[in-house]
Design a protein around this motif. Structure first.
Motif, PDB file in Angstrom:
ATOM      1  N   UNK A 133       0.815  -1.273  -0.081  1.00  0.00           N
ATOM      2  CA  UNK A 133      -0.001   0.091   0.091  1.00  0.00           C
ATOM      3  C   UNK A 133       0.906   1.213  -0.012  1.00  0.00           C
ATOM      4  N   UNK A 134       1.972   1.216   0.720  1.00  0.00           N
ATOM      5  CA  UNK A 134       2.986   2.339   0.743  1.00  0.00           C
ATOM      6  C   UNK A 134       3.540   2.794  -0.450  1.00  0.00           C
ATOM      7  N   UNK A 135       3.768   1.586  -1.318  1.00  0.00           N
ATOM      8  CA  UNK A 135       4.274   1.850  -2.685  1.00  0.00           C
ATOM      9  C   UNK A 135       3.272   2.263  -3.735  1.00  0.00           C
ATOM     10  N   UNK A 136       1.954   1.837  -3.330  1.00  0.00           N
ATOM     11  CA  UNK A 136       0.730   2.177  -4.210  1.00  0.00           C
ATOM     12  C   UNK A 136       0.678   3.560  -3.861  1.00  0.00           C
ATOM     13  N   UNK A 137       0.485   4.229  -2.671  1.00  0.00           N
ATOM     14  CA  UNK A 137       0.310   5.568  -2.195  1.00  0.00           C
ATOM     15  C   UNK A 137       1.365   6.462  -3.001  1.00  0.00           C
ATOM     16  N   UNK A 138       2.688   5.794  -3.094  1.00  0.00           N
ATOM     17  CA  UNK A 138       3.882   6.744  -3.561  1.00  0.00           C
ATOM     18  C   UNK A 138       3.575   6.940  -5.021  1.00  0.00           C
ATOM     19  N   UNK A 139       3.132   6.204  -5.491  1.00  0.00           N
ATOM     20  CA  UNK A 139       2.808   6.334  -7.003  1.00  0.00           C
ATOM     21  C   UNK A 139       1.576   7.281  -7.275  1.00  0.00           C
ATOM     22  N   UNK A 155      -5.835   3.272  -4.915  1.00  0.00           N
ATOM     23  CA  UNK A 155      -4.573   2.892  -4.497  1.00  0.00           C
ATOM     24  C   UNK A 155      -4.746   1.613  -3.594  1.00  0.00           C
ATOM     25  N   UNK A 156      -4.490   0.509  -4.136  1.00  0.00           N
ATOM     26  CA  UNK A 156      -4.748  -1.020  -3.130  1.00  0.00           C
ATOM     27  C   UNK A 156      -3.541  -1.551  -3.068  1.00  0.00           C
ATOM     28  N   UNK A 157      -3.491  -2.647  -2.500  1.00  0.00           N
ATOM     29  CA  UNK A 157      -2.374  -3.383  -2.251  1.00  0.00           C
ATOM     30  C   UNK A 157      -2.797  -4.998  -2.352  1.00  0.00           C
ATOM     31  N   UNK A 158      -1.757  -5.958  -2.953  1.00  0.00           N
ATOM     32  CA  UNK A 158      -1.875  -7.087  -2.805  1.00  0.00           C
ATOM     33  C   UNK A 158      -0.805  -7.794  -2.039  1.00  0.00           C
ATOM     34  N   UNK A 159      -0.222  -6.834  -1.527  1.00  0.00           N
ATOM     35  CA  UNK A 159       0.903  -7.771  -0.695  1.00  0.00           C
ATOM     36  C   UNK A 159       1.920  -8.367  -1.284  1.00  0.00           C
TER      37      UNK A 159
END
Lengths: 186, 425
Positions: A133-139, A155-159
């Motif tokens: 999520x932190x990476x998706x938020x950064x993008x 922004x979502x995450x698949x971990x």
């Protein structure tokens, strides 16, 4: 506002399909796998019986016919890679993100974008979900800095749950630390 | 000398023991278990994979509080002071004997007696009538009775474990099994990953995260009916559910505010953010008295475990001296947590005493994850990445490690131990 209505409709629809599915099977007994013979258990619930839901809130079109299909366009580049335990976007990714942001802005809200963050498989599933999520938020924040609307972005995450590469080695881990860009009409 | 004899006998029994579902390993080092001798039960049959006396011996040993020794003879109808004296001389403190009779067709009667070999007292005995398919349950009930009688605390021998299996063909299954791996029940199959299964406090349903909608969404599924509903499908990611002991509240890590994972309390239609953190907050879990939440946060720069007090809204950091502490779970008493702690070698299941901060590792393979406390606080389930097909348990004294498999090829993910009882088991 309109998008929120769509979202709740999609949720209700999905819930109805699930309920209907369970109801049609009658009382649940499941399948006992061992120890008891001759017991005809009912089939367990199967996920995804409602089909792969697209991200709620956007209408999905059947065919894509725009700049995204051009083979030499940066719009074809959909994967942004990250360093271990880092969520800083590398400079090399900025031209790609800029191209996507301009394309999205030109669509004027007709389509949206889903940024899916991913992590490698070291550590707890839940913490890795948060790292993605932190990476998706950064993008997403770079998209916003290029003038994109927050309403058009999820922004979502698949971990660690959708690895591109299998294995417990650095090359697999690098391949898996990423954000994938997906348009909601695709 | 008595102790030595007992050890030699145990070793011989290990050599000649029949193949079992459970792989029980005793770690070396100082250990003072209660030595209990279990006779073969007169007339017992292998109805569901094991004979009852073996099930009982395994149960008691898995707990870490007992060491069970099987006896290949039976004195159920001829118990004598000589026999009890013999067991006492070999280091045994208790003796179990029993009989199983096939009354008619599928109906059986199991009778057993527990003796104290130090006093020669008959502590208790009882009989149970059962149908053939319930023999494992009956044996586990006997184990629970012995446990409660000798230790004055609840046994866990008919609790369940929920977990996910990832098969080689990409299929994922959400499953529930007896704590020893028998009676496996498939709750959900999916081509997408399922993670973070956990129980509601009444043991009647599971909460979990599924990616079937192409994003993490939290579901609740009833174990009574199989029906499921969406608990959280907000914009962003929905993850790490945990149910409160009073069944009223679900804690989860959400990102619907547009930031990093933060913990929310969901109750009916209400949704309240627990606190505002500058980092990631996730993996919440309620204390048994519902007054605290343990969770992880990386606001200090690395993931550490914190405890939030729901009475005064204060947060206290619990872990120090390691750059990676994740996956907390409270013991039944609420005074210790199990967690994964990274040391110079790697990740080990550990025990953290909340009162003084002392941390003790229970594993030493440096590749373990997903600890979950049994509801009496005596055993912890976990996964060792060196063999992802095994579900492992370790006693809280670190002395007994047990493995079982769901299948020969499927990897087991995120085991979660059930409450002590429910409406369906």
């Amino acid at each position: 506002m309109k998008k929120q209505n769509f979202a709740s409709l999609a949720t209700i629809f999905f819930a109805l399909v699930l309920t209907g599915c369970a109801a049609s099977k009658g009382a649940y007994s499941g399948n006992i796998e061992d120890d008891r013979s001759g017991e005809a258990g009912l089939a367990p619930v199967s996920a995804g019986t409602a089909g792969k839901a697209s991200s709620p809130g956007f209408v999905k079109s059947s065919t894509i016919d725009d700049e995204r299909t051009s083979t030499d366009s940066l719009l074809q580049k959909r994967i942004i890679y990250f360093d271990y335990d880092k969520s800083a976007v590398r400079d090399e990714a900025l031209p790609i993100l800029h191209t996507h942001a301009e394309f999205l802005n030109n669509k004027g809200g007709a389509i949206g974008i889903v940024l899916g963050g991913h992590a490698d498989n070291r550590g707890s599933n839940e913490y890795n979900l948060a790292l993605g999520q932190r990476r998706a938020n950064a993008v997403r924040d770079i998209f916003l800095s290029y003038g994109a609307s927050a309403n058009d972005i999820e922004a979502i995450s698949f971990g660690e749950e959708q690895p591109r590469a299998q294995g417990d080695n650095e090359s697999a881990w690098q391949e898996n630390r990423r954000v994938e860009i997906r348009y909601t009409d695709e | 000398m008595n102790r030595l004899t007992a050890l030699v006998i145990a070793f011989a029994l290990l050599l000649f023991a029949p193949a079992r579902a459970l792989d029980i390993q005793l770690t070396s080092g100082d250990w003072q278990p209660i030595n209990i001798f279990v006779e073969l039960f007169l007339g017992e049959e292998n109805l569901n994979g094991q004979i009852p006396s073996d099930i009982i011996a395994d149960d008691l040993t898995v707990s870490g509080n007992f060491r069970a020794y099987k006896e290949n003879q039976n004195h159920a109808n001829a118990m004598s002071a000589e026999r009890l004296g013999d067991i006492r001389n070999r280091g045994g403190e208790y003796l179990i004997t029993g009989t199983v009779n096939n009354k008619s067709g599928k109906q059986y009667t199991l009778s057993f007696t527990l003796y104290d070999t130090l006093t020669n007292d008959k502590i208790g005995s009882y009989s149970i009538v059962f149908n053939n398919e319930n023999q494992r349950l009956v044996a586990h009930n006997v184990s629970n009775w012995i446990y409660e009688t000798i230790l004055s605390k609840a046994g866990i021998f008919h609790t369940k474990v929920a977990y996910v299996v990832r098969h080689e063909d990409g299929t994922n299954e959400l499953k529930v099994a007896d704590y020893d791996g028998h009676n496996r029940l498939v709750m959900l199959t999916s081509q997408d990953h399922i993670i973070s299964p956990t129980w509601t406090a009444n043991g009647n349903s599971l909460l979990y995260v599924s990616f079937e909608q192409n994003k993490p969404v939290i579901y609740q599924q009833s174990l009574l009916t199989g029906e499921r509903s969406i608990v959280a499908n907000f914009k962003g990611s929905n993850s790490a559910p945990a149910a409160s002991p009073d069944n009223r509240t679900i804690a989860a890590a959400l990102t619907e505010h547009g930031g990093l994972q933060q913990i929310y309390l969901l109750s009916g239609n209400r949704k309240a953010r627990l606190r505002e953190s500058k980092g990631i907050d996730t993996e919440p879990v309620f204390s048994p008295d519902s007054k605290h939440l343990a969770f992880i946060s990386d606001e200090s720069g690395s993931p550490q475990i914190y405890q939030f007090n729901l009475d005064d809204n204060k947060t206290r950091r619990l872990t120090f001296g390691s750059r990676y502490n994740v996956s907390p779970d409270y013991s039944a008493q609420g005074d210790v947590l199990t967690l994964v702690r990274r040391d110079e070698n790697g990740d080990n299941i550990s025990i953290l005493d909340i009162r003084n901060g002392d941390t003790i590792p229970l594993t030493n393979t440096a590749s373990t994850n997903s600890p979950s406390f049994a509801p009496n606080g005596d055993v912890i389930s976990f996964i060792d990445d060196r063999n992802k097909k095994n579900l492992a348990t370790v006693s809280v004294n670190g002395k007994v490690i047990v493995f079982w498999r769901d299948s020969e090829q499927g990897e087991i993910i995120n085991p979660s131990w059930s409450p002590i009882k429910s409406d369906w088991f």
